[in-house]
Write an enzyme that holds these catalytic residues in place. Structure first.
Site, PDB file in Angstrom:
ATOM      1  N   ARG A 268      42.996  23.586  37.882  1.00 54.32           N
ATOM      2  CA  ARG A 268      42.935  24.596  36.831  1.00 54.32           C
ATOM      3  C   ARG A 268      44.340  24.907  36.345  1.00 54.32           C
ATOM      4  O   ARG A 268      45.315  24.786  37.088  1.00 54.32           O
ATOM      5  CB  ARG A 268      42.271  25.877  37.345  1.00 54.32           C
ATOM      6  CG  ARG A 268      40.831  25.690  37.781  1.00 54.32           C
ATOM      7  CD  ARG A 268      40.209  27.030  38.113  1.00 54.32           C
ATOM      8  NE  ARG A 268      40.879  27.675  39.222  1.00 54.32           N
ATOM      9  CZ  ARG A 268      40.346  27.791  40.438  1.00 54.32           C
ATOM     10  NH1 ARG A 268      39.158  27.285  40.687  1.00 54.32           N
ATOM     11  NH2 ARG A 268      41.004  28.413  41.394  1.00 54.32           N
ATOM     12  N   PHE A 328      40.609  54.866  41.959  1.00 58.31           N
ATOM     13  CA  PHE A 328      39.996  53.603  41.564  1.00 58.31           C
ATOM     14  C   PHE A 328      40.931  52.798  40.662  1.00 58.31           C
ATOM     15  O   PHE A 328      41.041  51.574  40.788  1.00 58.31           O
ATOM     16  CB  PHE A 328      38.690  53.913  40.837  1.00 58.31           C
ATOM     17  CG  PHE A 328      37.934  52.719  40.323  1.00 58.31           C
ATOM     18  CD1 PHE A 328      37.008  52.071  41.116  1.00 58.31           C
ATOM     19  CD2 PHE A 328      38.133  52.249  39.035  1.00 58.31           C
ATOM     20  CE1 PHE A 328      36.296  50.978  40.642  1.00 58.31           C
ATOM     21  CE2 PHE A 328      37.430  51.162  38.548  1.00 58.31           C
ATOM     22  CZ  PHE A 328      36.510  50.527  39.363  1.00 58.31           C
TER      23      PHE A 328
END
Length: 457
Positions: A268, A328
């Site tokens: 990749r 978060f």
């Protein structure tokens, strides 16, 4: 402040391009996440954007830690409990961070995660021919309203989220309309963007930004809209799409930069040609010792480009009001900047795996719970990078300029000061508990990660 589960307070992780997950058999995690984007689940920054689930069997004998209290689990429908099981099976720290979100936002983000995980599984599956994959990606959001739609032809390790998609789509339809609209829209935009990059490589720096927008920036935008829809954050957070996009791009670029060698081994390429072609005839040349100087020059150029998003990160975090949302969002961002500092001018990027230490990761998790603490962390790593800048590096001037702009932004006061400015004893205890759980889990998976990618988000 209400805790994430019932009325108790519990402890509160992309998506680079391949939400990675453990292979079948003994559960191991192949990669950790910096961003919740298709590449996000790689590395230690796993909290903001995604990961890929292992094959799940009926009557699972292995379960990752579940942080929801028993009363919350008992009150859930069977299908929702299954969704949280998939979440815990596909993610390490990200599962913990989601389950610490307050109120109904927790369920919305859980389903958002699983929907995008399923979408990414389709995109990653190289056994699906393009004439079938492209329509699947373009139309994936419509499957959310088809009760019986499932995909059983995937050969990916995480195909269970496609084979049992009716469970996920059922819980999607059980969400409030304000959440469904966001997930439906982001899923469509991401599917179209993934299809666009199926057969073309990232060429220019603008295309790098565009690719990272599709796989991670859109996740940041979607999450921000969910935060606002929950009314835990101001409407302005959901409308600040440029800032949210930068949050995703910063994490995604960090993952891509760090994972150079792994991506090369797997065939990749995500480093933009406009950057690497200035220093080598082929991207794979950077792995050769004789090209180390050129490799480091390109590496430093890309780190500098990623750092230009940090002022937006500071602005975004400064607008947040809810503690669980702040944790978060902030934790993966500080882990990303720590990872960039570790990568800058580091030959190990081309020779092995660069990752922050477990103890360092736990410390960052415990500290990144207020804007003041985040500013201190950013200042620390900016100074570390500055000390590594070589006078002979081709990007030296640009790097120092970006570092100065981050310093100035970090010292400035944003117009919307965050109400997340101090930790109560309850949240300090929660952070310490999460750190302890994270340390235990990271320690338990050290042997597994030594043979895989530690981006376990």
């Amino acid at each position: 402040m209400a805790g994430p589960c019932c009325k108790s307070t519990l402890p509160f992780s992309v998506f680079k391009r391949t939400l990675s997950a453990p292979p079948r058999g003994p559960v191991t995690t192949s990669r950790p996440l910096l961003s919740w984007g298709r590449r996000s689940e790689r590395g230690t920054q796993e909290g903001w954007w995604a990961a890929r689930p292992p094959a799940l069997k009926t009557g699972l004998s292995y379960r990752r830690p579940v942080f929801l209290c028993f009363s919350c689990q008992e009150s859930m429908s069977e299908s929702l409990r299954t969704c949280y099981l998939y979440l815990n099976q596909t993610s390490r720290s990200f599962a913990a961070v989601i389950q610490a979100l307050d109120g109904e936002l927790r369920h919305a983000v859980c389903i958002f995660y699983l929907v995008l995980r399923a979408l990414d599984t389709v995109e990653d599956d190289m056994t699906i021919p393009l004439d079938k994959k492209v329509p699947l990606l373009h139309n994936f959001n419509t499957f959310l309203y088809q009760e019986d739609w499932r995909f059983t032809e995937s050969q990916e390790k995480d195909r269970q989220v496609l084979e049992d998609f009716p469970t996920i789509s059922l819980e999607f339809r059980n969400l409030g309309q304000e959440y469904r609209d966001v997930i439906f829209d982001i899923c469509h935009c991401m599917g179209v963007g993934m299809a666009e990059f199926l057969e073309k490589k990232v060429g220019s720096m603008k295309e790098w930004d565009k690719y990272c927008h599709y796989v991670a920036g859109l996740v940041g935008i979607g999450l921000s809209r969910l935060f606002s829809a929950s009314q835990l954050e101001d409407p302005e957070v959901g409308r600040a799409t440029d800032l949210a996009n930068s949050m995703g791009l910063f994490l995604q670029k960090t993952n891509i930069i760090r994972d150079y060698l792994e991506d090369q081994k797997e065939g990749r390429a995500f480093w933009p040609k406009e950057a690497w072609s200035q220093f080598a005839a082929r991207l794979e040349d950077f792995a050769q010792p004789q090209h180390l100087d050129s490799a480091l020059s390109c590496l430093n150029l890309l780190v500098t480009d990623a750092l230009r998003h940090v002022p937006d990160v500071i602005s975004y975090l400064s607008r947040l009001r809810n503690q669980s949302v702040f944790n978060f969002c902030a934790i993966p961002q500080v882990m990303a900047i720590a990872t960039l500092s570790a990568c800058y001018n580091n030959p190990q990027v081309f020779q092995g795996v660069v990752k922050i230490r477990k103890g360092q990761a736990v410390t960052l998790m415990m500290q990144a719970t207020s804007m003041g603490a985040v500013r201190v962390i950013i200042s620390q790593y900016i100074q570390e990078i500055r000390q590594k800048v070589s006078p002979t590096d081709p990007t030296q001037d640009r790097t120092l300029q970006i570092l100065d702009s981050i310093r100035d932004k970090n010292l400035s006061q944003d117009p919307l000061p965050s109400r997340v400015s101090s930790l109560s004893p309850v949240y300090l205890s929660a952070a310490m508990l999460l750190a302890a759980l994270s340390w235990q889990y990271l320690s338990a998976t050290t042997g597994q990660n030594s043979t895989g990618n530690m981006q376990g988000h």
